[in-house]
Enzyme design. Structure first.
Site, short mmCIF file in Angstrom:
data_model
loop_
_atom_site.label_atom_id
_atom_site.label_comp_id
_atom_site.label_asym_id
_atom_site.label_seq_id
_atom_site.Cartn_x
_atom_site.Cartn_y
_atom_site.Cartn_z
CG HIS A 129 -1.73 1.28 1.30
ND1 HIS A 129 -2.92 1.44 0.62
CD2 HIS A 129 -1.48 2.46 1.93
CE1 HIS A 129 -3.38 2.65 0.86
NE2 HIS A 129 -2.54 3.30 1.64
NE ARG A 150 -9.99 11.11 9.23
CZ ARG A 150 -9.12 10.31 8.61
NH1 ARG A 150 -9.52 9.14 8.18
NH2 ARG A 150 -7.88 10.69 8.43
CE LYS A 206 -9.13 2.33 2.90
NZ LYS A 206 -9.11 3.62 2.22
#
Lengths: 433, 433
Positions: B83, B169, B188
């Site tokens: 990621h 947010r 995730k």
């Protein structure tokens, strides 16, 4: 050009906001450009990182400017008011307001309804048939001009930002912030067109502020921010570790006031705090010796002048003659239950918040806005702190209508009065700021 | 029984929340019992007072549990992923994913779209005709089983709480919190059914983290929280003070990857970081010497094995043969403008965030979710940091379609490349955690 998220972020980072930034965020909120979820983030950041007094002044002004204000400039005389942070059995307004009028001052007293364990001045007055708290500006002026004082409820047009913010704070864990509380109170007081205010800060187990340090801090903030918006201010911190006076409950408190003012009942603490608050206001305008002033006020009360003034104010506020009579004579009282002592000693503790809850339990308070309440129920404290008690003495009375509520009230009352050997006497008036 | 306002208040007071409290607040939010304005107050309190790693782990798990997860247990082999925190010209996935497959690992790569100045892996792949990122679980499994790697977009069912929280947010000034960012990412990754992940943390003027300390902190949090939820994790912090490789823009980045993998182009930094990330994953399962591993990977690339794998993965993902061909040959390129140097020296600074903005400006990025983008535009950096430049040398190229956008892009590009005398060389890979 300002940006709301930048302003929220600035406060999140603990930086100080200037007047225009605070004005912008409140205006955007009132225009619904800033959403509730953004305002609650701002409120939480303000709660945790704090607002300084300058920022609180800006917030106060912005909240006031979200609505209208009264204009009493046509009415001659010094306009003054009192605001209480709320306690149980707090009936000071009904003595102080007419007293101020008798002393020649103008008192436009905008008051509210009760929520939770404290009662509301407007709710109490609504025990009187005919009384309509929603008065037009003209009506208020007429009564002020004629009688010098009037008690009315806050209209929708006064500081609507405060109403919107308060509802949001209530459900987002952002209530107990001194700067936010200060801005909420002062923004409404700004609308009253007064030149001086005295804050009646209650401190103890029946008040929002339980400790003297907190009460002092709130008092100091209220005074400083109020003066910063151009209104003279003082604060008196007094004890709320027992019910003020003897009664708690809507009509019952008026019953007590009528009988105190007509000379049938002596209520030391009520008299003392009312006169003290009057003194703090009057001494801003007149040079008077405190002792002499107290004597003068006591005389006015004993001579029935304050009773008469209160009577006239109520009559001008459309209250029916027979209704005053009925409450003064206690004819509204339904069923009474006496709670007697099972031990001897003296009263050493009273859970005053529970006393408020008992009134609520009996039907005399509300949990939600717009809930109906029962004006006739409540309680009487027959023995105050430090009083000696023998077995079988009546400690308290419960004025009820429903048997089930009565039982719960008795249980809670029994567990809320503590009898022991020694009581450490506390001062009643802690401090004047 | 839990109460949301109590939980918000607890965090407001800086106290630690336990797993059940955090689970409760997320569940209540997903059931819409907890409102946006309450969640934003909670997020702000969490932002300012912080969440510790245990709380962040609880939040991560609660967010993951708000949705579904994939189950790849039928597929043999170690499931791993990478990621990236996002940078400009970040095309690492297109090299790393097939490389891992060639090395015998399984890489279910769930990727996202771009927003703001960084591009998105899915957007880039959509330059290819036929590619549909919304794959069924069966489709993903089929490709994984056959090819060992597949890139697909996150379905609506994966961590819906993260999506809801992120949107909130974004508009309440609560984005840049390490614990909240960590929970968002890891929740995730939990859905991918992987046993190991490597985080590609970009640091510099073209990344979200500008300073090494911040990058290190995020890396440490990501690794710790990921391991706490039962997935092995590593992090590589690398420099993002210039475009990674040479191209930025959707089809242009694929063009670069195809030509790097087919041997027509050398792209040092892209090769280096891709192999480094592969090494961090593989070394969790195999004992290998780093230098040997690098050599092995380079060979696989030079021999066209990684190109072939990527080609097959794309073909299995329904990408048309001709479309790969078209992009590989650069046949999509429309108009090109060359920016030439007006001075001599060497490249000492590149405002990489501006490079991302230029792609956006040309139509290749989006400001809002669901906005359409132009896949064919972008830029090429012809001189990288520390390279010598003579007057008239091409510094960069702009691939555009619209003249107005071109002009704005040229202006911004000119002000974003700094030529000077001396460049202090920085390491490319700062740290492995």
């Amino acid at each position: 050009m300002y940006n709301s998220i930048d302003i929220i972020t600035k406060k999140r980072e603990g930086k100080n906001l200037d007047e225009n930034e605070i004005k912008y965020i409140i205006e955007e909120y009132m225009r619904s450009n800033l959403k509730d979820y953004q305002m609650s983030a701002f409120l939480m950041a303000s709660f945790i990182n704090g607002l300084n007094k300058k920022e609180t002044r800006s917030l106060t002004k912005a909240m006031y400017s979200s609505g209208d204000g009264y204009d009493f400039s046509d009415i001659e005389g010094e306009k003054v008011d009192k605001h209480s942070t709320g306690g149980v059995g707090d009936k000071v307004s009904f003595v102080l307001s007419p007293l101020l009028a008798v002393l020649g001052y103008i008192n436009p007293m905008m008051a509210g309804r009760g929520l939770g364990f404290t009662g509301g001045t407007i709710d109490k007055l609504e025990s009187l048939e005919g009384y309509n708290p929603e008065m037009s500006s003209d009506k208020i002026k007429t009564i002020l001009d004629k009688e010098g004082a009037v008690i009315f409820s806050q209209s929708e047009k006064i500081a609507p930002a405060d109403k919107k913010l308060y509802s949001l704070r209530d459900v987002t864990g952002t209530v107990e912030s001194i700067p936010l509380i200060t801005a909420s109170i002062v923004s409404k007081k700004m609308a009253e067109d007064i030149s001086c205010i005295v804050y009646d800060i209650k401190c103890g187990n029946g008040a929002f502020m339980k400790h003297l340090e907190e009460a002092e801090k709130l008092a100091e903030w209220l005074v400083d921010v109020t003066e910063a918006v151009g209104i003279k201010a003082k604060a008196v911190i007094s004890d709320m570790n027992q019910v003020l006076g003897y009664f708690a409950g809507n009509a019952l408190e008026l019953y007590e006031v009528f009988n105190f003012l007509n000379g049938s009942m002596e209520v030391q603490d009520l008299k003392k705090i009312s006169i003290q608050l009057a003194y703090e206001l009057v001494s801003e305008y007149e040079t008077i010796e405190e002792k002499k002033f107290i004597k003068k006020c006591e005389d006015l009360i004993y001579k029935g002048k304050v009773y008469d003034k209160f009577y006239h104010i109520l009559r001008e506020s459309n209250v029916k003659k027979e209704s005053i009579d009925k409450i003064e004579k206690g004819e509204f009282i339904n069923k009474v239950f006496e709670i007697r002592s099972k031990q001897e000693g003296r009263i050493i503790e009273m859970n005053t918040r529970n006393m408020g809850k008992i009134v609520h339990m009996l039907g005399g308070g509300r949990s939600k806005l717009n809930e109906n309440i029962n004006h006739n129920v409540g309680l009487k404290i027959c023995k105050k702190l430090n009083e000696e008690v023998a077995i079988g003495d009546v400690l308290a009375k419960i004025y009820y209508e429903d048997e089930f509520n009565k039982k719960r009230a008795i249980d809670l009352l029994n567990s809320s009065i503590k009898i022991g050997e020694k009581y450490e006497k506390k001062t009643f008036i802690y401090k004047v700021i």
